[in-house]
Design a protein around this motif. Structure first.
Motif, PDB file in Angstrom:
ATOM      1  N   LEU A   1       0.844  -1.198   0.000  1.00  0.00           N
ATOM      2  CA  LEU A   1       0.000   0.000   0.000  1.00  0.00           C
ATOM      3  C   LEU A   1       0.879   1.248   0.000  1.00  0.00           C
ATOM      4  O   LEU A   1       0.560   2.255  -0.641  1.00  0.00           O
ATOM      5  CB  LEU A   1      -0.906  -0.023   1.237  1.00  0.00           C
ATOM      6  N   ALA A   2       2.017   1.164   0.687  1.00  0.00           N
ATOM      7  CA  ALA A   2       2.937   2.302   0.772  1.00  0.00           C
ATOM      8  C   ALA A   2       3.363   2.782  -0.606  1.00  0.00           C
ATOM      9  O   ALA A   2       3.473   3.996  -0.845  1.00  0.00           O
ATOM     10  CB  ALA A   2       4.165   1.914   1.596  1.00  0.00           C
ATOM     11  N   ASP A   3       3.601   1.854  -1.517  1.00  0.00           N
ATOM     12  CA  ASP A   3       4.052   2.241  -2.860  1.00  0.00           C
ATOM     13  C   ASP A   3       2.943   2.972  -3.622  1.00  0.00           C
ATOM     14  O   ASP A   3       3.202   3.926  -4.351  1.00  0.00           O
ATOM     15  CB  ASP A   3       4.510   1.002  -3.640  1.00  0.00           C
TER      16      ASP A   3
ATOM     17  N   PRO B   1       5.876  -1.221   5.217  1.00  0.00           N
ATOM     18  CA  PRO B   1       5.953  -2.122   4.061  1.00  0.00           C
ATOM     19  C   PRO B   1       5.103  -3.374   4.175  1.00  0.00           C
ATOM     20  O   PRO B   1       4.811  -4.001   3.160  1.00  0.00           O
ATOM     21  CB  PRO B   1       7.450  -2.475   3.996  1.00  0.00           C
ATOM     22  N   GLU B   2       4.680  -3.735   5.377  1.00  0.00           N
ATOM     23  CA  GLU B   2       3.945  -4.990   5.525  1.00  0.00           C
ATOM     24  C   GLU B   2       2.470  -4.888   5.129  1.00  0.00           C
ATOM     25  O   GLU B   2       1.803  -5.914   5.013  1.00  0.00           O
ATOM     26  CB  GLU B   2       4.051  -5.507   6.967  1.00  0.00           C
ATOM     27  N   VAL B   3       1.960  -3.684   4.955  1.00  0.00           N
ATOM     28  CA  VAL B   3       0.536  -3.541   4.617  1.00  0.00           C
ATOM     29  C   VAL B   3       0.372  -3.701   3.106  1.00  0.00           C
ATOM     30  O   VAL B   3       0.967  -2.965   2.329  1.00  0.00           O
ATOM     31  CB  VAL B   3      -0.016  -2.184   5.091  1.00  0.00           C
TER      32      VAL B   3
ATOM     33  N   PRO C   1     -12.712 -15.796  -4.424  1.00  0.00           N
ATOM     34  CA  PRO C   1     -13.751 -14.770  -4.286  1.00  0.00           C
ATOM     35  C   PRO C   1     -14.154 -14.531  -2.827  1.00  0.00           C
ATOM     36  O   PRO C   1     -14.280 -13.384  -2.395  1.00  0.00           O
ATOM     37  CB  PRO C   1     -14.914 -15.342  -5.102  1.00  0.00           C
ATOM     38  N   VAL C   2     -14.315 -15.570  -2.034  1.00  0.00           N
ATOM     39  CA  VAL C   2     -14.802 -15.387  -0.663  1.00  0.00           C
ATOM     40  C   VAL C   2     -13.777 -14.663   0.214  1.00  0.00           C
ATOM     41  O   VAL C   2     -14.104 -14.119   1.260  1.00  0.00           O
ATOM     42  CB  VAL C   2     -15.215 -16.749  -0.048  1.00  0.00           C
ATOM     43  N   HIS C   3     -12.523 -14.631  -0.227  1.00  0.00           N
ATOM     44  CA  HIS C   3     -11.484 -13.925   0.537  1.00  0.00           C
ATOM     45  C   HIS C   3     -11.156 -12.558  -0.055  1.00  0.00           C
ATOM     46  O   HIS C   3     -10.183 -11.928   0.351  1.00  0.00           O
ATOM     47  CB  HIS C   3     -10.221 -14.781   0.648  1.00  0.00           C
ATOM     48  N   GLY C   4     -11.988 -12.093  -1.048  1.00  0.00           N
ATOM     49  CA  GLY C   4     -11.856 -10.698  -1.451  1.00  0.00           C
ATOM     50  C   GLY C   4     -11.398 -10.436  -2.862  1.00  0.00           C
ATOM     51  O   GLY C   4     -11.057  -9.292  -3.188  1.00  0.00           O
ATOM     52  N   ALA C   5     -11.338 -11.470  -3.722  1.00  0.00           N
ATOM     53  CA  ALA C   5     -10.871 -11.260  -5.102  1.00  0.00           C
ATOM     54  C   ALA C   5     -11.724 -10.200  -5.796  1.00  0.00           C
ATOM     55  O   ALA C   5     -12.917 -10.125  -5.551  1.00  0.00           O
ATOM     56  CB  ALA C   5     -10.935 -12.573  -5.883  1.00  0.00           C
ATOM     57  N   PRO C   6     -11.129  -9.360  -6.628  1.00  0.00           N
ATOM     58  CA  PRO C   6      -9.746  -9.497  -7.123  1.00  0.00           C
ATOM     59  C   PRO C   6      -8.680  -8.917  -6.193  1.00  0.00           C
ATOM     60  O   PRO C   6      -7.516  -9.250  -6.360  1.00  0.00           O
ATOM     61  CB  PRO C   6      -9.785  -8.713  -8.436  1.00  0.00           C
ATOM     62  N   LEU C   7      -9.053  -8.063  -5.208  1.00  0.00           N
ATOM     63  CA  LEU C   7      -8.032  -7.406  -4.391  1.00  0.00           C
ATOM     64  C   LEU C   7      -8.556  -7.192  -2.979  1.00  0.00           C
ATOM     65  O   LEU C   7      -9.705  -6.788  -2.786  1.00  0.00           O
ATOM     66  CB  LEU C   7      -7.668  -6.033  -5.002  1.00  0.00           C
ATOM     67  N   ARG C   8      -7.703  -7.449  -2.007  1.00  0.00           N
ATOM     68  CA  ARG C   8      -8.065  -7.168  -0.623  1.00  0.00           C
ATOM     69  C   ARG C   8      -6.908  -6.464   0.061  1.00  0.00           C
ATOM     70  O   ARG C   8      -5.756  -6.556  -0.367  1.00  0.00           O
ATOM     71  CB  ARG C   8      -8.408  -8.428   0.144  1.00  0.00           C
ATOM     72  N   VAL C   9      -7.235  -5.780   1.130  1.00  0.00           N
ATOM     73  CA  VAL C   9      -6.214  -5.207   1.987  1.00  0.00           C
ATOM     74  C   VAL C   9      -5.761  -6.284   2.968  1.00  0.00           C
ATOM     75  O   VAL C   9      -6.569  -7.122   3.390  1.00  0.00           O
ATOM     76  CB  VAL C   9      -6.780  -3.985   2.753  1.00  0.00           C
ATOM     77  N   VAL C  10      -4.487  -6.285   3.326  1.00  0.00           N
ATOM     78  CA  VAL C  10      -3.987  -7.129   4.418  1.00  0.00           C
ATOM     79  C   VAL C  10      -3.200  -6.215   5.352  1.00  0.00           C
ATOM     80  O   VAL C  10      -2.193  -5.621   4.951  1.00  0.00           O
ATOM     81  CB  VAL C  10      -3.103  -8.283   3.901  1.00  0.00           C
TER      82      VAL C  10
ATOM     83  N   ILE D   1      -9.950   3.655  -2.050  1.00  0.00           N
ATOM     84  CA  ILE D   1      -9.058   4.020  -0.949  1.00  0.00           C
ATOM     85  C   ILE D   1      -9.161   5.530  -0.793  1.00  0.00           C
ATOM     86  O   ILE D   1      -9.091   6.276  -1.777  1.00  0.00           O
ATOM     87  CB  ILE D   1      -7.602   3.607  -1.256  1.00  0.00           C
ATOM     88  N   GLU D   2      -9.358   5.957   0.449  1.00  0.00           N
ATOM     89  CA  GLU D   2      -9.483   7.394   0.693  1.00  0.00           C
ATOM     90  C   GLU D   2      -8.445   7.833   1.722  1.00  0.00           C
ATOM     91  O   GLU D   2      -8.413   7.297   2.839  1.00  0.00           O
ATOM     92  CB  GLU D   2     -10.892   7.730   1.199  1.00  0.00           C
ATOM     93  N   VAL D   3      -7.619   8.798   1.352  1.00  0.00           N
ATOM     94  CA  VAL D   3      -6.658   9.368   2.300  1.00  0.00           C
ATOM     95  C   VAL D   3      -7.381  10.501   3.034  1.00  0.00           C
ATOM     96  O   VAL D   3      -7.904  11.421   2.410  1.00  0.00           O
ATOM     97  CB  VAL D   3      -5.395   9.856   1.566  1.00  0.00           C
ATOM     98  N   ARG D   4      -7.418  10.384   4.367  1.00  0.00           N
ATOM     99  CA  ARG D   4      -8.346  11.182   5.169  1.00  0.00           C
ATOM    100  C   ARG D   4      -7.642  11.938   6.287  1.00  0.00           C
ATOM    101  O   ARG D   4      -6.542  11.577   6.696  1.00  0.00           O
ATOM    102  CB  ARG D   4      -9.381  10.256   5.826  1.00  0.00           C
ATOM    103  N   GLU D   5      -8.331  12.939   6.806  1.00  0.00           N
ATOM    104  CA  GLU D   5      -7.840  13.629   7.993  1.00  0.00           C
ATOM    105  C   GLU D   5      -8.266  12.901   9.264  1.00  0.00           C
ATOM    106  O   GLU D   5      -7.600  12.982  10.289  1.00  0.00           O
ATOM    107  CB  GLU D   5      -8.392  15.062   8.039  1.00  0.00           C
TER     108      GLU D   5
END
Lengths: 358, 358
Positions: A122-124, A167-169, A182-191, A207-211
């Motif tokens: 996510l950092a990248d 880096p681990e996120v 699919p049941v685990h979030g395909a095509p993409l999930r956050v970990v 994804i929203e960058v928030r205050e």
């Protein structure tokens, strides 16, 4: 096979699908097989077409992003992390033995598991967007709509920007080396390693960058720790995030009859955030004397440790108590009595099982 | 005044000087006055001439450094952090009530305090040196020689490189806005927020970037958590570092006679590492019912929280029990019985005081 899962999962709800791993299956390996991995859902598995799917990133950033799966795969370095996920309701059944928690599923110790996750950091992605001054939180929203939310809404939650930049996120498209089911979030999930499972948002497309922290139902109303006499409500109690030190016994089963003599005991222990498990103790006399368990494979800083010990049980009834210690020299609370809370989250009491030896 | 300290410090040892803050003095403010701040030393205060003093950095780095105080002040941005320091032996007296710990001082709850620290970020100095591949730890060595070490040696210890690179870790020359007093490590000390005090090495003059943790006495032999039946020895037990969630009562004093009726209770609570205190509960019935305390000034992520509560005490004897909760939903262990360890470290049991109301 429902959602590609083994038949021995303990199903708490068919729709949305909620099922925990049988403890015997968790015991098989420090890495949990995908077809045995627990599922916690708040809505039906959404229909997502990977060909037209987009990840949108907006909010307090220099540059909004709108990315295809192909771009994600091609534009950023691929990363793999081994991480334990744990539902905030894991071991709720122990709290319900103190006092009932109506409307919540009686999850046992199988609402947790460890897998390798592959995707991009996510950092990248955040670095490409460029968070602006005032950005403090990163929110995730999935494609699943939850009828149980008030009002009904898509599942979502946020983590602090500092954690989001570690880096681990991951934004992950693979689990245990195979495409994410699919049941685990395909095509993409956050970990989000080290955090409650609810922050590892499945089917993420926004994804929203928030205050400020996420104000949706699943962070502002539920997944919050209330005092024993508190009532759930917007902003009541504290938002859960980091996982507290926890452990449980995977074998023998609670209530088992076992041969008198040397008895192997095996389980898991997990410390969230930057902490790690350093010791696990086992007692046969209610905590008067403790023997140290052996810690098994070390799968890295974001994974639990399986452990095993051999205790000698004479014929008769025995209670086995376990306590883990983390790298801050903290251990688990004695029992569930003081941990009961109205939504039944975060039970990390020392596990206790009874066996009958003969 | 010994070492510039108030006469009401509780002195455990004159030489080396070891003294804890009176709880009444800790209660005065969330920031602890320098002349009341606890001191934990393992050797005499070394004579250091700031004019000829040098900081040397060596080990697994691209470029070794040899810096004067003037260079440190001029070449790097100045940083100030408010941080709580806590000795690993804080609250040892509670463990010694379970079973004696010969050779160790019976520190009460005053081996901790909070100050503002000013200096430069260790991260900035490390960046100039450039850690090489394989660098995993950063060791610090002070000018103080400890005769109690085996063999006698200078005090030292290390932290992981990841922590060392975080902005909160300082090389500090000022405390509460004044030059660092000699007894607190002048001309320069390390401040590692969230870690046991022993890692905040005083009189630091040598920094070593290392592949492995510090192998000196104060990390490899002592300041390690042993199981109850363990024996101290090189590498035995786990090295302490991160501080576990803790709290104590600052007033009323344990054993005090107080007027029946509303009684104000005040104390501190501290969560190490990336965690923070989110709730403090107070009970008059041994933990059956809990009232929530008010959390006082928030001095930032590296400082404790003072808290206060008002409880109603009818005439008679009462025990007041307190438990803090951190942002991982973890709370403190019930009592000291299960925490006893041969060196008496890391007592973070729920504090209990008795009062007589009339």
């Amino acid at each position: 096979m429902t959602h590609g899962k083994r038949p021995d999962l303990i199903v708490h709800e068919d729709e949305p699908f909620n099922a925990e791993t049988n403890l015997a299956a968790l015991r098989e390996s420090s890495l949990t097989a995908t077809d045995a991995f627990y599922v916690r859902s708040h809505g039906a598995v959404p229909a997502v077409d990977p060909a037209t799917w987009r990840l949108r990133l907006h909010g307090r950033v220099e540059r909004e992003l709108d990315l295809s799966l192909t771009t994600l795969r091609e534009a950023f370095p691929e990363r793999t992390e081994t991480a334990t996920l744990q539902c905030a309701g894991n071991r709720r059944a122990g709290l319900m033995r103190i006092r009932d928690i109506p409307g919540e599923a009686p999850w046992g110790a199988g609402a947790t598991g460890t897998a390798t996750w592959t995707g991009v950091a996510l950092a990248d992605v955040l670095a490409l967007a460029g968070p602006l001054d005032g950005a403090e939180h990163v929110g995730f929203e999935g494609a699943d709509v939850s009828p149980e939310a008030e009002p009904p809404q898509r599942f979502g939650g946020s983590i602090g920007l500092e954690k989001a930049r570690r880096p681990e996120v991951l934004l992950a498209w693979a689990m245990n080396g195979e495409p994410l089911p699919p049941v685990h979030g395909a095509p993409l999930r956050v970990v989000v390693p080290g955090y409650i499972g609810a922050r590892s948002v499945k089917w993420v497309d926004t994804i929203e960058v928030r205050e400020r922290p996420w104000e949706g139902y699943f962070q502002h109303v539920v997944y919050r720790l209330l005092p024993e006499d508190g009532s759930p409500g917007p902003g009541a109690g504290m938002p859960l995030g980091l996982i507290a030190l926890n452990s449980d016994v995977l074998s023998p089963a609670d209530g088992a009859t076992v041969p008198a003599g040397p008895l192997g005991v095996r389980g898991y222990a997990f410390a969230g955030g930057e902490r790690h498990v350093v010791r696990v103790d086992v007692s046969l006399d209610g905590g008067g004397r403790w023997a140290q368990a052996e810690l098994l494979e070390d799968l890295g800083p974001w994974a639990w440790r399986h452990w095993r010990a051999t205790v000698d049980v004479p014929p008769g009834e025995h209670e086995i108590v376990v306590r883990a210690w983390d790298s801050s020299a903290a251990t688990q609370p004695d029992d569930e009595a003081g941990l009961w809370n109205p939504k039944g989250y975060a039970n990390n009491a020392r596990p206790r099982i009874r066996v009958h030896a003969r």
